[in-house]
Design an enzyme around this catalytic site. Structure first.
Site, PDB file in Angstrom:
ATOM      1  N   TYR A  23       0.888  -1.176  -0.029  1.00  0.00           N
ATOM      2  CA  TYR A  23       0.146   0.013  -0.060  1.00  0.00           C
ATOM      3  C   TYR A  23       0.702   1.122   0.151  1.00  0.00           C
ATOM      4  O   TYR A  23       0.522   2.250  -0.772  1.00  0.00           O
ATOM      5  CB  TYR A  23      -0.893   0.081   1.319  1.00  0.00           C
TER       6      TYR A  23
ATOM      7  N   THR B 172     -14.347   6.309   6.648  1.00  0.00           N
ATOM      8  CA  THR B 172     -14.819   5.591   5.383  1.00  0.00           C
ATOM      9  C   THR B 172     -14.855   4.170   5.605  1.00  0.00           C
ATOM     10  O   THR B 172     -14.931   3.539   6.597  1.00  0.00           O
ATOM     11  CB  THR B 172     -14.069   5.870   4.089  1.00  0.00           C
TER      12      THR B 172
HETATM   13  P1  NAD Z   1     -13.629   3.082   0.853  1.00  0.00           P
HETATM   14  O1  NAD Z   1     -13.296   1.915   0.588  1.00  0.00           O
HETATM   15  O2  NAD Z   1     -14.664   3.904   1.654  1.00  0.00           O
HETATM   16  O3  NAD Z   1     -13.884   3.680  -0.828  1.00  0.00           O
HETATM   17  C1  NAD Z   1     -12.953   3.077  -1.834  1.00  0.00           C
HETATM   18  C2  NAD Z   1     -13.830   2.851  -3.086  1.00  0.00           C
HETATM   19  O4  NAD Z   1     -12.912   2.611  -4.082  1.00  0.00           O
HETATM   20  C3  NAD Z   1     -14.998   1.761  -2.958  1.00  0.00           C
HETATM   21  O5  NAD Z   1     -16.245   2.192  -3.515  1.00  0.00           O
HETATM   22  C4  NAD Z   1     -14.549   0.633  -3.829  1.00  0.00           C
HETATM   23  O6  NAD Z   1     -15.598   0.038  -4.307  1.00  0.00           O
HETATM   24  C5  NAD Z   1     -13.524   1.193  -4.731  1.00  0.00           C
HETATM   25  N1  NAD Z   1     -12.657   0.429  -5.452  1.00  0.00           N
HETATM   26  C6  NAD Z   1     -12.064  -0.275  -4.904  1.00  0.00           C
HETATM   27  N2  NAD Z   1     -11.101  -1.162  -5.785  1.00  0.00           N
HETATM   28  C7  NAD Z   1     -11.609  -0.539  -7.019  1.00  0.00           C
HETATM   29  C8  NAD Z   1     -11.083  -0.921  -8.162  1.00  0.00           C
HETATM   30  N3  NAD Z   1     -10.461  -1.663  -8.571  1.00  0.00           N
HETATM   31  N4  NAD Z   1     -11.833  -0.154  -9.167  1.00  0.00           N
HETATM   32  C9  NAD Z   1     -12.705   0.811  -9.107  1.00  0.00           C
HETATM   33  N5  NAD Z   1     -13.150   1.175  -7.817  1.00  0.00           N
HETATM   34  C10 NAD Z   1     -12.601   0.540  -6.837  1.00  0.00           C
HETATM   35  O7  NAD Z   1     -12.339   4.004   1.200  1.00  0.00           O
HETATM   36  P2  NAD Z   1     -11.767   5.549   1.115  1.00  0.00           P
HETATM   37  O8  NAD Z   1     -11.046   5.734   2.303  1.00  0.00           O
HETATM   38  O9  NAD Z   1     -12.826   6.635   0.578  1.00  0.00           O
HETATM   39  O10 NAD Z   1     -10.602   5.656   0.004  1.00  0.00           O
HETATM   40  C11 NAD Z   1     -10.407   6.358  -1.044  1.00  0.00           C
HETATM   41  C12 NAD Z   1      -9.021   6.567  -1.320  1.00  0.00           C
HETATM   42  O11 NAD Z   1      -8.505   7.255  -0.149  1.00  0.00           O
HETATM   43  C13 NAD Z   1      -8.052   5.436  -1.638  1.00  0.00           C
HETATM   44  O12 NAD Z   1      -7.275   5.479  -2.707  1.00  0.00           O
HETATM   45  C14 NAD Z   1      -7.410   5.124  -0.248  1.00  0.00           C
HETATM   46  O13 NAD Z   1      -6.400   4.690  -0.200  1.00  0.00           O
HETATM   47  C15 NAD Z   1      -7.251   6.958   0.203  1.00  0.00           C
HETATM   48  N6  NAD Z   1      -7.099   7.053   1.685  1.00  0.00           N
HETATM   49  C16 NAD Z   1      -7.849   6.842   2.558  1.00  0.00           C
HETATM   50  C17 NAD Z   1      -7.774   6.882   3.859  1.00  0.00           C
HETATM   51  C18 NAD Z   1      -8.632   6.731   4.981  1.00  0.00           C
HETATM   52  O14 NAD Z   1      -8.419   6.595   6.213  1.00  0.00           O
HETATM   53  N7  NAD Z   1      -9.848   6.352   4.796  1.00  0.00           N
HETATM   54  C19 NAD Z   1      -6.381   7.773   4.224  1.00  0.00           C
HETATM   55  C20 NAD Z   1      -5.670   7.837   3.156  1.00  0.00           C
HETATM   56  C21 NAD Z   1      -5.747   7.493   1.819  1.00  0.00           C
END
Ligand code: NAD
Length: 267
Positions: free
Chosen positions: A164, A199
């Site tokens: 990751y 999330t």
């Molecule tokens: P989430 O799981 O709530 O949403 C992620 C979405 O991406 C989901 O709807 C999922 O179906 C979709 N997804 C996953 N794999 C996929 C694919 N192969 N093709 C299309 N869609 C796909 O999570 P989130 O926290 O909203 O994540 C969004 C971004 O934020 C990610 O890149 C994550 O790494 C990043 N992020 C999240 C956090 C956190 O704490 N939530 C912190 C830093 C970065």
């Protein structure tokens, strides 16, 4: 803010949002649409993505369309981009946000297919989303925002997240390469690095039994953020993304922005 007070700063614009069915992507899609944009929701077309589409279309009929896209699938990304252009007439904003935590494991136990899955979704997915939207963004310029993370950039203490963190560091380098390459077309490229945001990301997290072998005790409790003492809300991130997508950010490109309530400064 009441609906009447919302500034329509994206009227006539089209945005592609990957990972739009949940969390940060969903919050951003709603916010962009509230401010006038048509939004193409790229996600695995499950109930959540359809619900995001319905919610936006209840607000403004026809403003949202969900596309069944695995962002690591070359053909599907290319096709959905073309379908978006056909439906909405162009692309102005791209939010490359879809991501998974994937399998968390000591490096020596991490299977190559699990490493590849995380890199494919997070890093290759970012590359494919941007690659196939460039020809359309070039027409009038635009704004690209990539969701990276504090992991792999400021913090390296999320044990088991080697794949990751590598994907998230790669996204920052990629954003800077793209920002310079695309500046002459007036395409801005920025990358955001959130800390913990509440999330559904835990649903894409698989912890292996061996993980406990590599965990080093941390001085600060997980998730502590000095600014709020709680994880951020997806709307916090959506506000940053809509700012970067707007003309108010006209001179900002090639920049990473940390949005973490100072969480990463503790680690
Ligand atoms: P989430 O799981 O709530 O949403 C992620 C979405 O991406 C989901 O709807 C999922 O179906 C979709 N997804 C996953 N794999 C996929 C694919 N192969 N093709 C299309 N869609 C796909 O999570 P989130 O926290 O909203 O994540 C969004 C971004 O934020 C990610 O890149 C994550 O790494 C990043 N992020 C999240 C956090 C956190 O704490 N939530 C912190 C830093 C970065």
């Amino acid at each position: 803010m009441g609906e009447g007070q919302i500034i329509q700063r994206f009227e006539g614009k089209t945005a592609i949002i990957t990972g739009a069915g949940s969390g940060i992507g969903r919050a951003t899609a709603i916010k962009l649409a509230q401010q006038g944009a048509n939004v193409a929701l790229f996600d695995l077309k499950d109930d959540r993505t359809m619900e995001t589409e319905n919610e936006i279309n209840r607000m403004r009929k026809g403003a949202a369309r969900a596309f069944d896209v695995d962002t690591s699938n070359t053909e599907r990304v290319e096709k959905a981009v073309l379908e978006t252009v056909e439906l909405f007439g162009g692309i102005d904003i791209v939010f490359a946000n879809a991501g998974i935590n994937g399998v968390l494991s000591p490096i020596e136990d991490l299977k190559i297919e699990d490493w590849e899955k995380t890199i494919n979704v997070n890093l290759n997915g970012t590359f494919l989303t941007i690659k196939y939207t460039i020809p359309h963004l070039k027409k009038n310029g635009g704004s690209v925002i990539i969701t990276s993370s504090i992991n792999g950039n400021r913090t390296f203490s999320s044990f088991g997240m080697a794949a990751y963190s590598t994907s998230k560091a790669g996204q920052v380098a990629f954003a800077k390469m793209a920002a310079l390459e695309l500046a002459k077309y007036k395409i801005r490229v920025n990358v955001i690095c959130p800390g913990a945001i509440a999330t559904n990301i835990d649903q894409s997290t698989q912890k292996t039994d061996q993980l406990k072998d590599i965990v080093i005790p941390m001085e600060f409790p997980e998730g502590r953020q000095p600014l709020a003492n709680a994880p951020g809300h997806p709307d916090h991130v959506a506000d940053l993304v809509t700012f970067l997508a707007s003309n108010e950010a006209a001179h900002i490109t090639g920049t990473e922005m940390f949005i973490d309530g100072a969480e990463s400064l503790l680690c």
